[in-house]
Design a protein around this motif. Structure first.
Motif, PDB file in Angstrom:
ATOM      1  N   MET A 183       0.761  -1.161   0.206  1.00 13.64           N
ATOM      2  CA  MET A 183      -0.163  -0.031   0.047  1.00 13.64           C
ATOM      3  C   MET A 183       0.846   1.125  -0.037  1.00 13.64           C
ATOM      4  O   MET A 183       1.962   0.972   0.687  1.00 13.64           O
ATOM      5  CB  MET A 183      -0.887   0.195   1.181  1.00 13.64           C
ATOM      6  CG  MET A 183      -1.894   0.991   1.271  1.00 13.64           C
ATOM      7  SD  MET A 183      -2.974   1.046   2.788  1.00 13.64           S
ATOM      8  CE  MET A 183      -4.222   2.110   2.196  1.00 13.64           C
ATOM      9  N   PHE A 184       0.412   2.196  -0.616  1.00 11.94           N
ATOM     10  CA  PHE A 184       1.186   3.318  -0.916  1.00 11.94           C
ATOM     11  C   PHE A 184       0.444   4.553  -0.477  1.00 11.94           C
ATOM     12  O   PHE A 184      -0.765   4.615  -0.594  1.00 11.94           O
ATOM     13  CB  PHE A 184       1.736   3.709  -2.598  1.00 11.94           C
ATOM     14  CG  PHE A 184       2.586   2.663  -2.912  1.00 11.94           C
ATOM     15  CD1 PHE A 184       4.146   3.108  -2.732  1.00 11.94           C
ATOM     16  CD2 PHE A 184       2.210   1.601  -3.475  1.00 11.94           C
ATOM     17  CE1 PHE A 184       4.931   2.132  -3.037  1.00 11.94           C
ATOM     18  CE2 PHE A 184       3.173   0.805  -3.756  1.00 11.94           C
ATOM     19  CZ  PHE A 184       4.472   0.896  -3.641  1.00 11.94           C
ATOM     20  N   HIS A 185       1.102   5.824   0.021  1.00 12.23           N
ATOM     21  CA  HIS A 185       0.602   6.905   0.216  1.00 12.23           C
ATOM     22  C   HIS A 185       1.326   8.005  -0.435  1.00 12.23           C
ATOM     23  O   HIS A 185       2.357   7.875  -1.187  1.00 12.23           O
ATOM     24  CB  HIS A 185       0.741   7.309   1.682  1.00 12.23           C
ATOM     25  CG  HIS A 185      -0.180   6.435   2.644  1.00 12.23           C
ATOM     26  ND1 HIS A 185       0.122   6.234   4.076  1.00 12.23           N
ATOM     27  CD2 HIS A 185      -1.442   5.810   2.185  1.00 12.23           C
ATOM     28  CE1 HIS A 185      -0.999   5.693   4.585  1.00 12.23           C
ATOM     29  NE2 HIS A 185      -1.914   5.509   3.553  1.00 12.23           N
ATOM     30  N   LEU A 186       0.748   9.223  -0.738  1.00 10.78           N
ATOM     31  CA  LEU A 186       1.069  10.201  -1.295  1.00 10.78           C
ATOM     32  C   LEU A 186       1.817  11.284  -0.630  1.00 10.78           C
ATOM     33  O   LEU A 186       1.272  11.703   0.486  1.00 10.78           O
ATOM     34  CB  LEU A 186       0.048  10.900  -2.111  1.00 10.78           C
ATOM     35  CG  LEU A 186       0.449  12.112  -3.142  1.00 10.78           C
ATOM     36  CD1 LEU A 186       1.112  11.512  -4.272  1.00 10.78           C
ATOM     37  CD2 LEU A 186      -0.861  12.795  -3.652  1.00 10.78           C
ATOM     38  N   ALA A 187       3.107  11.623  -0.804  1.00  8.88           N
ATOM     39  CA  ALA A 187       3.819  12.667  -0.037  1.00  8.88           C
ATOM     40  C   ALA A 187       3.784  13.714  -0.979  1.00  8.88           C
ATOM     41  O   ALA A 187       3.806  13.786  -2.319  1.00  8.88           O
ATOM     42  CB  ALA A 187       5.251  12.140   0.111  1.00  8.88           C
ATOM     43  N   GLN A 188       3.954  14.898  -0.463  1.00 12.49           N
ATOM     44  CA  GLN A 188       4.066  16.286  -0.917  1.00 12.49           C
ATOM     45  C   GLN A 188       4.968  17.147  -0.186  1.00 12.49           C
ATOM     46  O   GLN A 188       4.890  17.169   1.261  1.00 12.49           O
ATOM     47  CB  GLN A 188       2.678  16.975  -1.233  1.00 12.49           C
ATOM     48  CG  GLN A 188       1.953  17.720  -0.020  1.00 12.49           C
ATOM     49  CD  GLN A 188       2.507  19.062   0.262  1.00 12.49           C
ATOM     50  OE1 GLN A 188       3.046  19.899  -0.578  1.00 12.49           O
ATOM     51  NE2 GLN A 188       2.643  19.257   1.626  1.00 12.49           N
ATOM     52  N   ALA A 189       5.681  18.124  -1.001  1.00  8.10           N
ATOM     53  CA  ALA A 189       6.604  18.862  -0.387  1.00  8.10           C
ATOM     54  C   ALA A 189       6.354  20.394  -1.163  1.00  8.10           C
ATOM     55  O   ALA A 189       6.103  20.119  -2.435  1.00  8.10           O
ATOM     56  CB  ALA A 189       8.003  18.500  -0.288  1.00  8.10           C
ATOM     57  N   ASN A 190       6.415  21.498  -0.576  1.00  2.00           N
ATOM     58  CA  ASN A 190       6.250  22.608  -1.283  1.00  2.00           C
ATOM     59  C   ASN A 190       7.066  23.806  -0.516  1.00  2.00           C
ATOM     60  O   ASN A 190       7.331  23.658   0.703  1.00  2.00           O
ATOM     61  CB  ASN A 190       4.700  22.907  -1.386  1.00  2.00           C
ATOM     62  CG  ASN A 190       3.959  23.252  -0.108  1.00  2.00           C
ATOM     63  OD1 ASN A 190       4.136  24.481   0.327  1.00  2.00           O
ATOM     64  ND2 ASN A 190       3.161  22.481   0.215  1.00  2.00           N
ATOM     65  N   VAL A 191       7.393  24.556  -1.411  1.00  2.00           N
ATOM     66  CA  VAL A 191       8.191  25.745  -0.872  1.00  2.00           C
ATOM     67  C   VAL A 191       7.626  27.155  -1.524  1.00  2.00           C
ATOM     68  O   VAL A 191       7.015  27.021  -2.514  1.00  2.00           O
ATOM     69  CB  VAL A 191       9.683  25.737  -1.224  1.00  2.00           C
ATOM     70  CG1 VAL A 191      10.575  24.653  -0.154  1.00  2.00           C
ATOM     71  CG2 VAL A 191       9.948  25.449  -2.601  1.00  2.00           C
ATOM     72  N   ALA A 192       7.788  28.107  -0.824  1.00  2.00           N
ATOM     73  CA  ALA A 192       7.430  29.291  -1.321  1.00  2.00           C
ATOM     74  C   ALA A 192       8.246  30.568  -0.723  1.00  2.00           C
ATOM     75  O   ALA A 192       8.745  30.191   0.214  1.00  2.00           O
ATOM     76  CB  ALA A 192       6.082  29.803  -0.658  1.00  2.00           C
ATOM     77  N   TYR A 193       8.407  31.618  -1.557  1.00  2.00           N
ATOM     78  CA  TYR A 193       9.150  32.705  -1.100  1.00  2.00           C
ATOM     79  C   TYR A 193       8.249  34.114  -0.638  1.00  2.00           C
ATOM     80  O   TYR A 193       7.628  34.315  -1.450  1.00  2.00           O
ATOM     81  CB  TYR A 193      10.242  33.126  -2.272  1.00  2.00           C
ATOM     82  CG  TYR A 193      11.276  33.973  -1.560  1.00  2.00           C
ATOM     83  CD1 TYR A 193      12.459  33.432  -0.827  1.00  2.00           C
ATOM     84  CD2 TYR A 193      11.507  35.273  -2.146  1.00  2.00           C
ATOM     85  CE1 TYR A 193      13.425  34.234  -0.359  1.00  2.00           C
ATOM     86  CE2 TYR A 193      12.452  35.986  -1.539  1.00  2.00           C
ATOM     87  CZ  TYR A 193      13.545  35.481  -0.658  1.00  2.00           C
ATOM     88  OH  TYR A 193      14.419  36.231  -0.385  1.00  2.00           O
ATOM     89  N   ALA A 194       8.312  34.338   0.805  1.00  2.00           N
ATOM     90  CA  ALA A 194       7.587  35.202   1.372  1.00  2.00           C
ATOM     91  C   ALA A 194       7.982  36.725   0.879  1.00  2.00           C
ATOM     92  O   ALA A 194       9.190  36.925   0.430  1.00  2.00           O
ATOM     93  CB  ALA A 194       7.494  35.351   2.687  1.00  2.00           C
ATOM     94  N   LEU A 195       6.980  37.453   0.741  1.00  2.00           N
ATOM     95  CA  LEU A 195       7.396  38.897   0.124  1.00  2.00           C
ATOM     96  C   LEU A 195       8.118  39.877   1.424  1.00  2.00           C
ATOM     97  O   LEU A 195       8.668  40.616   1.179  1.00  2.00           O
ATOM     98  CB  LEU A 195       6.043  39.629   0.012  1.00  2.00           C
ATOM     99  CG  LEU A 195       5.228  39.229  -1.492  1.00  2.00           C
ATOM    100  CD1 LEU A 195       3.959  39.670  -1.562  1.00  2.00           C
ATOM    101  CD2 LEU A 195       6.077  39.374  -2.591  1.00  2.00           C
ATOM    102  N   GLY A 196       7.829  39.167   2.699  1.00  7.96           N
ATOM    103  CA  GLY A 196       8.625  39.903   3.664  1.00  7.96           C
ATOM    104  C   GLY A 196       9.232  38.699   4.668  1.00  7.96           C
ATOM    105  O   GLY A 196       8.704  37.669   4.778  1.00  7.96           O
TER     106      GLY A 196
END
Length: 162
Positions: free
Chosen positions: A1-14
């Motif tokens: 059985m598998f699960h879905l991993a996610q990673a995300n990044v964002a660059y803040a304005l401040g």
């Protein structure tokens, strides 16, 4: 059985204390609590990007998130059909354009803003694995090891038609 991993990044304005980030910071706990209670949620990397001791990147304006879900459908429902979707739609109020950020911030060079990948149920990825998948997607494009909602792959590595 598998699960879905996610990673995300964002660059803040401040930076974390900048008034431009106040509304986002005020909603952060709400959105994280919503994720934890969402159908199909498995695990979330717990960090507080407002705390300098808990940053994954040297630049305090880089925010990192990682979680695990039972399925693509569960992650998609949370990401786009809950209050998270409204916050995501308003992201330009708090975050810089990704391509410009990745071109100007050395830590982000060659990195995609979001990556999805399959893991065996019961596993939890380390932050280093999340950043590796973001770089892999940014450098090679969508493939079985790192993909997007637009170009998905099955746990066995086959492309999924939309």
């Amino acid at each position: 059985m598998f699960h879905l991993a996610q990673a995300n990044v964002a660059y803040a304005l401040g930076g974390p204390e900048d008034p431009v980030m106040a509304e986002f910071n005020a909603r952060l706990d709400e959105i994280n609590t919503l994720a934890d209670a969402s159908p199909g949620f498995v695990w979330r990397y717990v960090t507080d990007s407002r705390d300098p001791a808990q940053r994954e990147f040297a630049d305090a304006r880089v925010l990192f998130n990682m979680s695990v879900w039972e399925s693509m459908e569960a992650l998609r429902a949370y990401a786009y059909r809950t209050q998270h979707g409204k916050v995501f739609a308003a992201r330009r109020k708090w975050f810089a354009d990704w391509k410009e950020s990745a071109a100007q911030v050395p830590e982000l060079a060659g990195m995609a803003p979001v990556a999805l990948w399959w893991i065996r149920a019961g596993e939890t990825p380390a932050p280093q694995e999340g950043t590796r998948r973001l770089r892999l997607l940014g450098q090679k494009g969508p493939h079985a090891e790192a993909f997007t909602f637009k170009e998905m792959f099955s746990p066995e590595g086959a492309p999924i038609e939309r």
